[in-house]
Design an enzyme around this catalytic site. Structure first.
Site, PDB file in Angstrom:
ATOM      1  N   THR A  74     -20.303  38.109  69.255  1.00 41.50           N
ATOM      2  CA  THR A  74     -18.837  38.583  69.961  1.00 41.50           C
ATOM      3  C   THR A  74     -18.805  40.109  70.732  1.00 41.50           C
ATOM      4  O   THR A  74     -17.967  40.384  70.351  1.00 41.50           O
ATOM      5  CB  THR A  74     -18.020  38.091  69.924  1.00 41.50           C
ATOM      6  OG1 THR A  74     -17.330  38.538  68.685  1.00 41.50           O
ATOM      7  CG2 THR A  74     -18.237  36.664  70.092  1.00 41.50           C
ATOM      8  N   GLU A  83     -13.853  34.287  59.383  1.00 37.79           N
ATOM      9  CA  GLU A  83     -14.321  34.719  58.271  1.00 37.79           C
ATOM     10  C   GLU A  83     -13.712  36.264  57.779  1.00 37.79           C
ATOM     11  O   GLU A  83     -13.559  37.220  59.462  1.00 37.79           O
ATOM     12  CB  GLU A  83     -15.806  34.542  58.813  1.00 37.79           C
ATOM     13  CG  GLU A  83     -16.487  35.612  59.707  1.00 37.79           C
ATOM     14  CD  GLU A  83     -16.499  36.947  59.446  1.00 37.79           C
ATOM     15  OE1 GLU A  83     -16.242  37.547  57.748  1.00 37.79           O
ATOM     16  OE2 GLU A  83     -16.583  38.063  60.171  1.00 37.79           O
ATOM     17  N   LEU A 140     -15.456  38.171  56.350  1.00 46.75           N
ATOM     18  CA  LEU A 140     -16.598  39.422  54.534  1.00 46.75           C
ATOM     19  C   LEU A 140     -16.373  41.195  55.706  1.00 46.75           C
ATOM     20  O   LEU A 140     -16.858  40.829  56.427  1.00 46.75           O
ATOM     21  CB  LEU A 140     -17.704  38.655  55.300  1.00 46.75           C
ATOM     22  CG  LEU A 140     -17.733  36.943  55.523  1.00 46.75           C
ATOM     23  CD1 LEU A 140     -18.914  36.495  55.769  1.00 46.75           C
ATOM     24  CD2 LEU A 140     -17.364  36.240  54.354  1.00 46.75           C
ATOM     25  N   ARG A 141     -16.807  41.692  54.495  1.00 42.84           N
ATOM     26  CA  ARG A 141     -17.222  42.779  54.437  1.00 42.84           C
ATOM     27  C   ARG A 141     -18.990  42.632  54.541  1.00 42.84           C
ATOM     28  O   ARG A 141     -19.154  41.840  53.112  1.00 42.84           O
ATOM     29  CB  ARG A 141     -16.748  43.242  53.631  1.00 42.84           C
ATOM     30  CG  ARG A 141     -15.251  43.947  53.674  1.00 42.84           C
ATOM     31  CD  ARG A 141     -14.869  44.666  52.347  1.00 42.84           C
ATOM     32  NE  ARG A 141     -14.136  43.492  51.453  1.00 42.84           N
ATOM     33  CZ  ARG A 141     -14.626  43.580  49.763  1.00 42.84           C
ATOM     34  NH1 ARG A 141     -13.212  44.659  49.498  1.00 42.84           N
ATOM     35  NH2 ARG A 141     -14.485  42.799  49.414  1.00 42.84           N
ATOM     36  N   ALA A 182      -9.813  57.999  52.659  1.00 39.74           N
ATOM     37  CA  ALA A 182      -9.576  58.933  53.693  1.00 39.74           C
ATOM     38  C   ALA A 182     -11.255  59.257  54.396  1.00 39.74           C
ATOM     39  O   ALA A 182     -11.903  59.394  52.820  1.00 39.74           O
ATOM     40  CB  ALA A 182      -8.590  60.272  53.730  1.00 39.74           C
ATOM     41  N   GLY A 183     -11.925  59.416  55.182  1.00 35.39           N
ATOM     42  CA  GLY A 183     -12.959  59.383  55.569  1.00 35.39           C
ATOM     43  C   GLY A 183     -13.255  60.194  57.117  1.00 35.39           C
ATOM     44  O   GLY A 183     -12.093  60.915  57.353  1.00 35.39           O
ATOM     45  N   CYS A 201     -17.181  45.603  63.616  1.00 35.67           N
ATOM     46  CA  CYS A 201     -16.238  44.744  63.466  1.00 35.67           C
ATOM     47  C   CYS A 201     -14.766  45.924  63.480  1.00 35.67           C
ATOM     48  O   CYS A 201     -14.004  45.179  64.543  1.00 35.67           O
ATOM     49  CB  CYS A 201     -16.317  44.522  61.925  1.00 35.67           C
ATOM     50  SG  CYS A 201     -17.499  42.896  61.376  1.00 35.67           S
ATOM     51  N   LYS A 234     -15.211  47.286  67.214  1.00 36.90           N
ATOM     52  CA  LYS A 234     -15.436  46.383  68.332  1.00 36.90           C
ATOM     53  C   LYS A 234     -13.669  45.444  68.327  1.00 36.90           C
ATOM     54  O   LYS A 234     -13.430  44.650  69.823  1.00 36.90           O
ATOM     55  CB  LYS A 234     -16.426  45.682  68.146  1.00 36.90           C
ATOM     56  CG  LYS A 234     -16.464  43.846  69.101  1.00 36.90           C
ATOM     57  CD  LYS A 234     -17.773  43.373  68.089  1.00 36.90           C
ATOM     58  CE  LYS A 234     -17.853  42.597  67.762  1.00 36.90           C
ATOM     59  NZ  LYS A 234     -17.114  41.620  67.315  1.00 36.90           N
TER      60      LYS A 234
END
Ligand code: UGA
Length: 437
Positions: free
Chosen positions: A86, A151, A153-154, A255-256, A263, A266
């Site tokens: 999607t 789901e 999931l990573r 932090a980054g 994911c 979007k």
């Protein structure tokens, strides 16, 4: 249980393989001929730790097969999962539901035996009702029920996340369909995983709310990092100081350079669109989207500042280009903004990444590729860590200092203690390290 999984992309493949490992009989239906041929030959088209061995075992034990024949696959299936993509629709950021609705139509046309149609794809609220309507319109004779099973999931830890989830969410209205889903997830209930049963709309919203909340948490700590830099604070200690409060929790407070991946970008955008569409604007998430987009360019400025305000003619070593470690996924990776901007400012880039392959080379034209961090650092004017792969966590810093032409060390993931970097003779720049560069 007999399960058909439509779509052997990231979610479909991981879910199909894990369901077969639960002892179910799984057929993954994939239309892409190349991908299907790879899967049928036992090859895994994506990089995901642990997936290959699990897949090989379940194929060998006869519980997992791959096919392009949906009609045969669905025959006698207790559940048919939709796990197609999607993506963000070009232009407006809505989730593009073409593949989901096409799949629903195909199910409707080919379904011969009663089943539960379960949507695993990430879909905006209201989609499952539409799936129900489409199937019913095509195929009024066969009994079916619709369920939503998002789901969580990573990438990079998907198997662990599937096998030991914090919770399973099932949106379902038909009691018989609920029984089927409970049966499918029975191995997890034996491990006391909470299975939350809700209505269809609630399950759909849970998925987006979870991702948007996590993206908000990251964006929040990123802005606190900016404040730390201006005032002498240390964001890692701030994160610890707030994260120890159980109401806040310590996770997703690193932090980054801004969140990326397939994911969060979007789904936050899609939630913003859904909110506007329904007259319930998601103003916090709208701000998160804008702040995160600006952050990537802010990282370019940070790097340029650390290089003395000018990178023209300078060579910068970049460690890590994927959006996070343990994946080869380049979608919305911060590197895709930062590297072209540095090159536009006149820098040359030598990058290295353990898994980024042909796709990264194609997405980042003009970048030189080195085999490892030391090769990248040799003769460079600065070194930047963008992705925190394990292999970059234990660098021999004195060796790096010896290889660099000037000792500029920029750690956009805060994986090195400031004093360790400084002791090696390097000038440290981190994220939210106000006291130290
Ligand atoms: C995310 C969610 O974590 C999953 O629960 C969800 O199932 C998945 O999206 C999805 O919807 O399919 P994923 O995108 O694989 O998973 O990766 P994350 O580990 O969540 O990282 C996302 C981004 O946030 C990365 O760019 C990462 O570097 C960044 N991040 C994460 C931070 O900058 N700081 C943090 O503390 C955590």
């Amino acid at each position: 249980m007999k399960i058909t999984m439509i779509g052997a992309g990231y979610v479909g493949l991981v879910s199909g393989v894990c369901f077969s490992d639960f002892g179910h009989e799984v057929i993954c239906v994939e239309k892409d001929r190349n991908k299907l041929a790879q899967l049928q030959a036992g090859e895994v088209p994506i990089y995901e730790p642990g997936l290959k061995s699990l897949m090989t075992r379940n194929i060998a034990e006869g519980r997992l097969t791959f096919s392009d024949d949906l009609e045969t696959a669905m025959d006698g299936s207790d559940a048919v999962f939709i796990a197609v993509g999607t993506p963000s629709r070009r232009g407006d950021g809505f989730a593009d539901l073409t593949y989901v609705y096409d799949t629903a139509r195909e199910i409707g046309q080919k379904l011969k035996t009663p089943t539960v149609v379960v949507t695993k794809s990430t879909v905006p609220v209201g989609t499952n009702r539409e799936v129900q309507r489409i199937i019913a319109a095509c195929n009024p004779a066969t009994e079916f029920a619709v369920a939503s099973n998002p789901e969580f999931l990573r990438e990079g830890s998907a198997i662990e996340d599937f096998m030991r989830p914090n919770r399973v969410v099932v949106g379902v209205e038909d009691p018989q369909a609920e029984t089927v889903l409970r049966q499918i997830y029975r191995p997890l209930s034996l491990r006391e995983t909470p299975l939350l049963v809700t209505g269809l709309e609630t399950a759909e919203i849970i998925k987006y709310a979870a991702n948007a909340f996590l993206a908000t948490k990251i964006t929040f700590i990123n802005e606190i990092a900016d404040l730390c830099e201006k005032t002498g604070g240390d964001v890692q200690q701030v994160a610890k100081g707030i994260g120890l409060d159980a109401r806040i929790g310590g996770k997703f407070l690193h932090a980054g350079p801004g969140y990326g991946g397939s994911c969060f970008p979007k789904d936050t955008q899609a939630l913003v669109q859904t909110g506007q569409q329904h007259g319930a604007p998601q103003r916090i998430v709208e701000t998160v989207v804008a702040v995160n987009a600006a952050r990537k360019s802010a990282m370019t400025e940070k790097i340029i500042a650390a290089c003395g305000g000018d990178v023209a003619g300078k060579r910068i070593a970049v460690l890590g280009v994927t959006f996070k470690p343990n994946t080869d996924d380049m979608r919305d990776a911060p590197s895709l903004v930062i590297l072209p901007e540095l090159m536009a400012a006149g820098a040359e880039i030598t990058a290295t990444d353990p898994e980024a392959g042909a796709e990264a080379v194609q997405l980042l034209p003009g970048v030189d590729w080195a085999k490892d961090a030391y090769a990248a650092a040799e003769g460079a004017d600065a070194l930047v860590i963008i992705t925190e792969w394990n292999t970059f966590r234990g660098l021999d810093l004195p060796r790096i200092a010896g290889l660099l032409k000037s000792p500029v060390f920029i750690d956009l993931r805060n994986i090195y203690p400031v004093d360790e970097v400084q002791d090696a003779g390097l000038i440290h720049t981190g994220i939210g390290k106000g006291g130290a560069g």
